[in-house]
Motif scaffolding. Structure first.
Motif, PDB file in Angstrom:
ATOM      1  N   LYS A  35       0.973  -1.225   0.052  1.00 20.98           N
ATOM      2  CA  LYS A  35      -0.049  -0.044  -0.240  1.00 20.98           C
ATOM      3  C   LYS A  35       1.012   1.280  -0.060  1.00 20.98           C
ATOM      4  CE  LYS A  35      -4.127  -2.122   1.772  1.00 20.98           C
ATOM      5  NZ  LYS A  35      -5.035  -2.393   3.147  1.00 20.98           N
ATOM      6  N   LEU A  36       2.108   1.055   0.618  1.00 23.23           N
ATOM      7  CA  LEU A  36       2.720   2.266   0.533  1.00 23.23           C
ATOM      8  C   LEU A  36       3.432   2.472  -0.749  1.00 23.23           C
ATOM      9  CD1 LEU A  36       5.151   1.774   3.928  1.00 23.23           C
ATOM     10  CD2 LEU A  36       3.843   4.025   3.103  1.00 23.23           C
ATOM     11  N   ASN A  37       3.728   1.390  -1.525  1.00 27.39           N
ATOM     12  CA  ASN A  37       4.063   1.442  -3.228  1.00 27.39           C
ATOM     13  C   ASN A  37       2.977   1.974  -3.780  1.00 27.39           C
ATOM     14  OD1 ASN A  37       6.622   0.920  -3.885  1.00 27.39           O
ATOM     15  ND2 ASN A  37       6.452  -1.188  -3.042  1.00 27.39           N
ATOM     16  N   ASP A  38       1.691   2.178  -3.429  1.00 28.15           N
ATOM     17  CA  ASP A  38       0.853   2.509  -4.276  1.00 28.15           C
ATOM     18  C   ASP A  38       0.506   3.989  -4.178  1.00 28.15           C
ATOM     19  OD1 ASP A  38      -1.663   2.802  -5.497  1.00 28.15           O
ATOM     20  OD2 ASP A  38      -2.813   1.718  -4.404  1.00 28.15           O
ATOM     21  N   PRO A  39       0.694   4.788  -5.024  1.00 33.11           N
ATOM     22  CA  PRO A  39       0.549   6.321  -4.882  1.00 33.11           C
ATOM     23  C   PRO A  39      -0.926   6.830  -4.605  1.00 33.11           C
ATOM     24  CG  PRO A  39       0.963   6.041  -6.993  1.00 33.11           C
ATOM     25  CD  PRO A  39       1.153   4.446  -6.290  1.00 33.11           C
ATOM     26  N   ASN A  40      -1.872   6.036  -4.979  1.00 41.99           N
ATOM     27  CA  ASN A  40      -3.229   6.312  -4.769  1.00 41.99           C
ATOM     28  C   ASN A  40      -3.905   5.728  -3.442  1.00 41.99           C
ATOM     29  OD1 ASN A  40      -3.497   7.304  -7.264  1.00 41.99           O
ATOM     30  ND2 ASN A  40      -3.503   5.573  -8.551  1.00 41.99           N
ATOM     31  N   SER A  41      -3.153   4.976  -2.814  1.00 41.81           N
ATOM     32  CA  SER A  41      -3.654   4.521  -1.418  1.00 41.81           C
ATOM     33  C   SER A  41      -3.845   5.479  -0.278  1.00 41.81           C
ATOM     34  CB  SER A  41      -2.699   3.320  -0.960  1.00 41.81           C
ATOM     35  OG  SER A  41      -1.539   4.042  -0.629  1.00 41.81           O
ATOM     36  N   GLY A  42      -3.198   6.794  -0.560  1.00 40.73           N
ATOM     37  CA  GLY A  42      -3.380   7.716   0.493  1.00 40.73           C
ATOM     38  C   GLY A  42      -2.444   7.531   1.705  1.00 40.73           C
ATOM     39  N   ILE A  43      -1.807   6.415   1.787  1.00 38.57           N
ATOM     40  CA  ILE A  43      -0.643   6.002   2.814  1.00 38.57           C
ATOM     41  C   ILE A  43       0.497   6.711   2.710  1.00 38.57           C
ATOM     42  CG2 ILE A  43       0.261   4.235   4.246  1.00 38.57           C
ATOM     43  CD1 ILE A  43      -2.643   4.276   3.980  1.00 38.57           C
ATOM     44  N   ASP A  44       1.164   7.721   3.721  1.00 40.22           N
ATOM     45  CA  ASP A  44       2.068   8.440   3.817  1.00 40.22           C
ATOM     46  C   ASP A  44       3.410   7.578   4.467  1.00 40.22           C
ATOM     47  OD1 ASP A  44       0.943  10.601   2.629  1.00 40.22           O
ATOM     48  OD2 ASP A  44      -0.230  10.812   4.636  1.00 40.22           O
ATOM     49  N   VAL A  45       3.049   6.815   5.594  1.00 43.28           N
ATOM     50  CA  VAL A  45       4.041   6.085   6.286  1.00 43.28           C
ATOM     51  C   VAL A  45       3.639   4.782   7.032  1.00 43.28           C
ATOM     52  CG1 VAL A  45       3.265   7.412   8.458  1.00 43.28           C
ATOM     53  CG2 VAL A  45       6.080   6.719   8.040  1.00 43.28           C
ATOM     54  N   GLY A  46       4.432   4.019   7.301  1.00 44.55           N
ATOM     55  CA  GLY A  46       4.034   2.582   7.744  1.00 44.55           C
ATOM     56  C   GLY A  46       5.365   2.080   8.459  1.00 44.55           C
ATOM     57  N   PHE A  47       4.820   1.109   9.256  1.00 45.59           N
ATOM     58  CA  PHE A  47       5.969   0.100   9.792  1.00 45.59           C
ATOM     59  C   PHE A  47       6.064  -1.135   8.677  1.00 45.59           C
ATOM     60  CE2 PHE A  47       3.977   2.236  13.683  1.00 45.59           C
ATOM     61  CZ  PHE A  47       5.345   2.710  14.208  1.00 45.59           C
ATOM     62  N   VAL A  48       7.177  -1.303   8.468  1.00 45.73           N
ATOM     63  CA  VAL A  48       7.656  -2.489   7.776  1.00 45.73           C
ATOM     64  C   VAL A  48       8.773  -3.326   8.282  1.00 45.73           C
ATOM     65  CG1 VAL A  48       8.412  -3.287   5.473  1.00 45.73           C
ATOM     66  CG2 VAL A  48       6.782  -1.430   5.772  1.00 45.73           C
ATOM     67  N   GLN A  49       8.546  -4.559   8.329  1.00 45.60           N
ATOM     68  CA  GLN A  49       9.426  -5.417   9.054  1.00 45.60           C
ATOM     69  C   GLN A  49      10.743  -5.812   8.099  1.00 45.60           C
ATOM     70  OE1 GLN A  49       8.022  -9.290  11.025  1.00 45.60           O
ATOM     71  NE2 GLN A  49       9.444 -10.348   9.443  1.00 45.60           N
ATOM     72  N   GLY A  50      11.699  -5.889   8.347  1.00 45.41           N
ATOM     73  CA  GLY A  50      12.775  -6.237   7.463  1.00 45.41           C
ATOM     74  C   GLY A  50      12.879  -7.562   6.730  1.00 45.41           C
ATOM     75  N   GLY A  51      13.042  -7.597   5.339  1.00 42.29           N
ATOM     76  CA  GLY A  51      13.295  -8.982   4.881  1.00 42.29           C
ATOM     77  C   GLY A  51      11.820  -9.310   4.257  1.00 42.29           C
ATOM     78  N   VAL A  52      10.816  -8.525   4.112  1.00 38.95           N
ATOM     79  CA  VAL A  52       9.924  -8.792   3.302  1.00 38.95           C
ATOM     80  C   VAL A  52       9.696  -8.022   1.869  1.00 38.95           C
ATOM     81  CG1 VAL A  52       8.366  -8.874   5.417  1.00 38.95           C
ATOM     82  CG2 VAL A  52       8.590  -6.629   4.354  1.00 38.95           C
ATOM     83  N   ALA A  53      10.662  -7.249   1.523  1.00 39.83           N
ATOM     84  CA  ALA A  53      10.566  -6.471   0.546  1.00 39.83           C
ATOM     85  C   ALA A  53      10.550  -7.255  -0.904  1.00 39.83           C
ATOM     86  CB  ALA A  53      11.665  -5.364   0.280  1.00 39.83           C
ATOM     87  N   GLY A  54      11.386  -8.361  -0.926  1.00 37.67           N
ATOM     88  CA  GLY A  54      11.679  -9.465  -2.043  1.00 37.67           C
ATOM     89  C   GLY A  54      11.827  -8.613  -3.125  1.00 37.67           C
ATOM     90  N   ASP A  55      10.924  -9.053  -4.167  1.00 34.41           N
ATOM     91  CA  ASP A  55      11.183  -8.167  -5.722  1.00 34.41           C
ATOM     92  C   ASP A  55      10.258  -7.022  -5.789  1.00 34.41           C
ATOM     93  OD1 ASP A  55      12.734 -10.392  -6.578  1.00 34.41           O
ATOM     94  OD2 ASP A  55      11.349 -11.779  -7.196  1.00 34.41           O
ATOM     95  N   LEU A  56       9.569  -6.530  -4.745  1.00 36.05           N
ATOM     96  CA  LEU A  56       8.783  -5.437  -4.922  1.00 36.05           C
ATOM     97  C   LEU A  56       9.356  -4.072  -5.333  1.00 36.05           C
ATOM     98  CD1 LEU A  56       6.122  -5.811  -1.947  1.00 36.05           C
ATOM     99  CD2 LEU A  56       5.736  -6.253  -4.234  1.00 36.05           C
ATOM    100  N   PRO A  57       8.942  -3.248  -6.007  1.00 39.63           N
ATOM    101  CA  PRO A  57       9.657  -2.106  -6.176  1.00 39.63           C
ATOM    102  C   PRO A  57       9.653  -1.381  -5.088  1.00 39.63           C
ATOM    103  CG  PRO A  57       7.636  -2.021  -7.513  1.00 39.63           C
ATOM    104  CD  PRO A  57       7.649  -3.545  -6.678  1.00 39.63           C
TER     105      PRO A  57
END
Length: 452
Positions: free
Chosen positions: A102-124
């Motif tokens: 959702k952070l990656n989606d510019p239309n989600s309206g999300i500005d900031v969030g908590f993300v655990q390390g090791g989950v990015a994988g192949d996501l841009p």
């Protein structure tokens, strides 16, 4: 031989002065100041173009399931930001992976969030930045059995809860199990189950082991499992190897008795591995809000606990996400002077005003020195222009005064020059140069009238 002027000729040659003497020529001053004014306008436009607008009065944060660690932490952030007039909107999610999407989606309206390390994988993640790591997220693998386990490979063939779809726990669990030769579709039954549901299933002997970490586990759940007979916490004997193999993992040590000194739980030191939870934001987050969020993180996460020392977090630890420029500046030098000493809204106003005023000041200081030079050059250039015409006429007189008609033609041109000069608008500061020019005109007239 040259003939002297008679009184009638002298009277005829006399010209009335019609020049207008003024204290200052505003037109010339305005034109002289024009280039400086243009540069100031351009500088202001560039400053406004590059600076951020006023910070918004609300921000949206994505956390995790309701009552999870991340959700509870966001509640604290909400109260801290409210002190500065910033409203924090909290959005729940399935977990870290869902947060990242959702952070990656510019239309989600999300500005900031908590993300655990090791989950990015192949996501841009090019459009995302980290404001810093805020805590360790220990990989807690609880299992049921009499024999002690210290390697994940020993879970092969068992029923293992790896977390819910969209959670960071599930992504990391699959990565770690795969490194130990355990994958979906094999002998090991991997179940999409996490949090309280997984803990209850483990307590009821419906599963053999459960990965609980980060946003999928609450402190009460962890404490309950540690006190449940027959359930143990896996001791990662290969913790050092995991930290070497996976750059986002850290090796931790849980001392015996740290959860319950009276009952000595755990009964021995346990080695753990842990990614960090990071505060991830979109790269267009306003710098002032970035500072406020890191301020809140310091207040919430800087204290000591069973897994971290006081002041260890927040920290600019670069793993999968680059640390934002604003966060880097904050960790090096802290908040700006105005934000430290003034209310947030006033500091923001002063900060943006100074950004606009600075180029004006930098240009006006040398500009005030340059304008008088340009002003003087404009006035003198008008005088020098007539000198050029006068010199050309005098040179012509040397070769073109053989006849009375030619002499009369040159005198007519000289009369025009003198009339034009006498009609000039001249600042008083240059009156001396004006009269010197008139004397030189008179000198040329004298030479023309006295030529034989």
């Amino acid at each position: 031989m040259a003939t002297p002027l008679n009184p009638s000729e002298l009277k005829q040659s006399a010209r009335n002065i019609k020049a207008r003497f003024v204290s200052i020529s505003w037109r010339d001053l305005a034109i002289s100041f024009g280039p400086i004014a243009l540069l100031v306008v351009v500088a202001i436009w560039l400053a406004i173009w590059f600076i951020h607008p006023a910070p918004p009065n609300s921000i949206t944060m994505i956390t995790g399931p309701e009552h999870s660690n991340f959700w509870n932490t966001a509640q604290k952030y909400q109260k801290i930001l409210a002190r500065n007039g910033i409203k924090l909107k909290i959005v729940t999610s399935e977990g870290s992976l869902d947060n990242l999407k959702k952070l990656n989606d510019p239309n989600s309206g999300i500005d900031v969030g908590f993300v655990q390390g090791g989950v990015a994988g192949d996501l841009p993640i090019d459009q995302l930045v980290s404001l810093g790591s805020v805590s360790y997220v220990p990989v807690s693998v609880f299992y049921r059995g009499k024999e002690r386990l210290n390697r994940l490979s020993e879970l092969e063939g068992k029923r293992v809860a790896i977390g819910m779809q969209g959670s960071g726990s599930r992504v990391l669990a699959l990565t770690l199990l795969k490194a130990n030769g355990i994958e979906a579709g094999g002998k090991t039954e991997l179940l999409d189950m996490g949090g309280d549901e997984a803990a209850q299933a483990l307590t009821d002997s419906k599963i053999d082991a459960a990965f609980l970490m980060g946003d999928s586990a609450s402190p009460p759940t962890m404490g309950k499992l540690l006190h449940t007979p027959g359930i143990r916490l896996l001791d990662f004997a290969q913790a050092g190897a995991y930290a070497r193999r996976f750059s986002y993992l850290n090796e931790l040590n849980m001392p015996k008795g740290v959860f319950d000194l009276g009952q000595n739980i755990p009964s021995r030191d346990i080695r753990l591995i842990a990614p960090t939870a990071e505060l991830i934001a979109r790269e267009d987050l306003h710098p002032a809000l970035s500072d406020l969020l890191i301020d809140a993180a310091k207040e919430v996460h800087s204290g000591p606990n069973v897994l971290q020392r006081a002041g260890e977090f927040p920290a600019p630890l670069a793993h999968e996400f680059r640390i934002s420029d604003d966060a880097t500046r904050y960790y090096k030098s802290g908040k700006g002077f105005f934000y430290r000493t003034l209310p947030f809204w006033l500091a923001s106003l002063v900060d943006r005003t100074l950004v606009v005023l600075l180029p004006i000041i930098l240009l006006l200081i040398p500009g005030f020195k340059l304008v008088p030079l340009l002003y003087g050059w404009r006035i003198k250039s008008r005088i020098y222009r007539w000198y050029g015409i006068l010199i050309a006429l005098e040179r012509a007189a040397v070769v073109d005064t053989d006849t009375p008609e030619q002499q009369a033609q040159l005198l007519k041109k000289l009369d025009h020059i003198e009339d034009s000069v006498n009609r000039m608008k001249m600042p008083l500061a240059f009156a001396d140069q004006f009269y010197v020019l008139r004397e030189h005109i008179g000198f040329v007239r004298s030479r023309l009238l006295n030529r034989s």
